[in-house]
Structure formats: C-alpha cells, structure tokens
Motif scaffolding. Structure first.
Motif, PDB file in Angstrom:
ATOM      1  N   GLN A 277      37.056  60.535  38.280  1.00 37.92           N
ATOM      2  CA  GLN A 277      38.207  61.962  39.548  1.00 37.92           C
ATOM      3  C   GLN A 277      39.357  60.815  39.909  1.00 37.92           C
ATOM      4  O   GLN A 277      38.892  59.919  41.275  1.00 37.92           O
ATOM      5  CB  GLN A 277      37.257  62.388  41.032  1.00 37.92           C
TER       6      GLN A 277
ATOM      7  N   ASP B 148      27.496  56.343  45.652  1.00 40.23           N
ATOM      8  CA  ASP B 148      27.407  57.351  44.834  1.00 40.23           C
ATOM      9  C   ASP B 148      27.049  56.680  43.082  1.00 40.23           C
ATOM     10  O   ASP B 148      26.862  55.639  42.900  1.00 40.23           O
ATOM     11  CB  ASP B 148      29.502  57.588  44.296  1.00 40.23           C
TER      12      ASP B 148
ATOM     13  N   ASP C 172      28.818  62.124  32.494  1.00 36.64           N
ATOM     14  CA  ASP C 172      29.065  63.264  31.637  1.00 36.64           C
ATOM     15  C   ASP C 172      30.614  63.073  32.805  1.00 36.64           C
ATOM     16  O   ASP C 172      31.585  64.367  33.056  1.00 36.64           O
ATOM     17  CB  ASP C 172      29.448  65.000  31.820  1.00 36.64           C
ATOM     18  N   GLU C 173      30.372  62.753  33.814  1.00 33.65           N
ATOM     19  CA  GLU C 173      32.404  62.290  35.581  1.00 33.65           C
ATOM     20  C   GLU C 173      33.155  62.088  35.362  1.00 33.65           C
ATOM     21  O   GLU C 173      32.987  60.990  34.686  1.00 33.65           O
ATOM     22  CB  GLU C 173      30.865  62.446  36.329  1.00 33.65           C
ATOM     23  N   GLU C 174      33.929  62.722  34.746  1.00 35.04           N
ATOM     24  CA  GLU C 174      35.583  62.315  34.559  1.00 35.04           C
ATOM     25  C   GLU C 174      35.495  61.943  35.958  1.00 35.04           C
ATOM     26  O   GLU C 174      35.424  62.257  36.927  1.00 35.04           O
ATOM     27  CB  GLU C 174      36.476  63.309  34.135  1.00 35.04           C
TER      28      GLU C 174
ATOM     29  N   LYS D 171      27.421  57.195  39.076  1.00 35.91           N
ATOM     30  CA  LYS D 171      28.734  57.498  38.558  1.00 35.91           C
ATOM     31  C   LYS D 171      28.193  57.779  36.575  1.00 35.91           C
ATOM     32  O   LYS D 171      27.172  57.346  36.420  1.00 35.91           O
ATOM     33  CB  LYS D 171      29.757  56.342  37.817  1.00 35.91           C
TER      34      LYS D 171
END
Length: 164
Positions: free
Chosen positions: A155, A146, A151-153, A148
């Motif tokens: 999860q 993946d 802006d991704e919190e 990261k």
C-alpha cells in the motif's frame, strides 16, 4: 567502625597522568589503557540505526513502523533525493552511559511464528548493539503492528495533490 579500605590500598602518591608521563612518551611501563584516556558518547540515532538494520535482517520481518510511519516512508521513497526508506522507522531507543533500551514496531510476514520471530529479532538486535557499541541492552520491547498477507499489495499511502 573504622574505614579499612585505605589500609589495603597501595600508595598513590602520584596521579595516574603523572605515572603515565613518568614512563616516557615512547614506551616503558604504561599504566593506563588507551580506552581509559577519554570518553566516548554514542548518540541515540546510532543505536537506533543499528537496531533497525539488525531487526530488518531477520527473515519474516516484512517492515518496520506503524501506519503513519509507513505512510511517511512511502512518501519519502517517492521524493527524488530524499534518501530512500528510513532505517530508524519503527525504532525508539533510550541510551544511557552504559545501558540502552529499545522499542521496535515490526510488520510480520504471514506464516511466521510471531513468538519465534520476535525472539529472533530480540537476539539479533541485542547482539548487534552490544557488539558494536559495548552498551548493555537491558530490554527490547517489540510491538507487532501488522501482518503482511501474501495477497496484499504494497500500500502506497500518498497524499492527494490539490490543484489550486
């Protein structure tokens, strides 16, 4: 053809342990090194922990493991007394007597060069394992599972609680 190896060998009338004991317990002419007087076995889990810590220490590695492993890690972190995140999440090793192979699954922070980052991870993991264990690392395979995004919190995959 005759075997010439016996001709060139020095006489070995006494066994190695007899030669060591002949020197006496308090010094003298010891013929064996302490490291050769026993066997050391290193468990797979030890090598996996070393690899996991080394990989996580490389800037740009945001996390380890795939989706399921990360989800289970998130659950474990929330359970009191469970010990926090697993150091070996995303790490698989095969350890032999003198060699080891490592498989890693990593999550990369957005913006880092994956080629450079995986090279750095390989270098760090190999150096740490070989320095700490003396095992030869024959390969470090890396799966980038993946990226990261900024802006991704984080999860938190937590299973739903059912009320009966």
């Amino acid at each position: 053809m005759t075997d010439q190896t016996q001709v060139n060998r020095p006489e070995t009338a006494r066994s190695q342990s007899e030669a060591t004991h002949a020197a006496g317990p308090h010094g003298g002419n010891r013929r064996t090194e302490p490291g050769s007087r026993g066997r050391t076995t290193i468990a797979d889990g030890v090598v996996a922990k070393i690899a996991g810590l080394a990989a996580r220490g490389v800037p740009g590695v945001q996390g380890m493991g795939g989706g399921f492993a990360r989800g289970m890690g998130a659950v474990r972190e929330r359970v009191p007394g469970a010990g926090g995140p697993s150091v070996t999440s995303g790490v698989k090793v095969e350890v032999g007597e003198v060699q080891t192979a490592v498989d890693l699954s990593i999550i990369v922070e957005y913006g880092y060069s994956i080629v450079e980052l995986t090279g750095d991870v390989r270098t760090e993991v190999i150096a740490a394992i070989e320095r700490m264990t003396g095992l030869e690392v024959v390969e470090v395979n890396i799966l980038v599972s993946d990226v990261k995004l900024p802006d991704e919190e984080e999860q938190q995959e937590v299973p739903e609680r059912r009320v009966a």
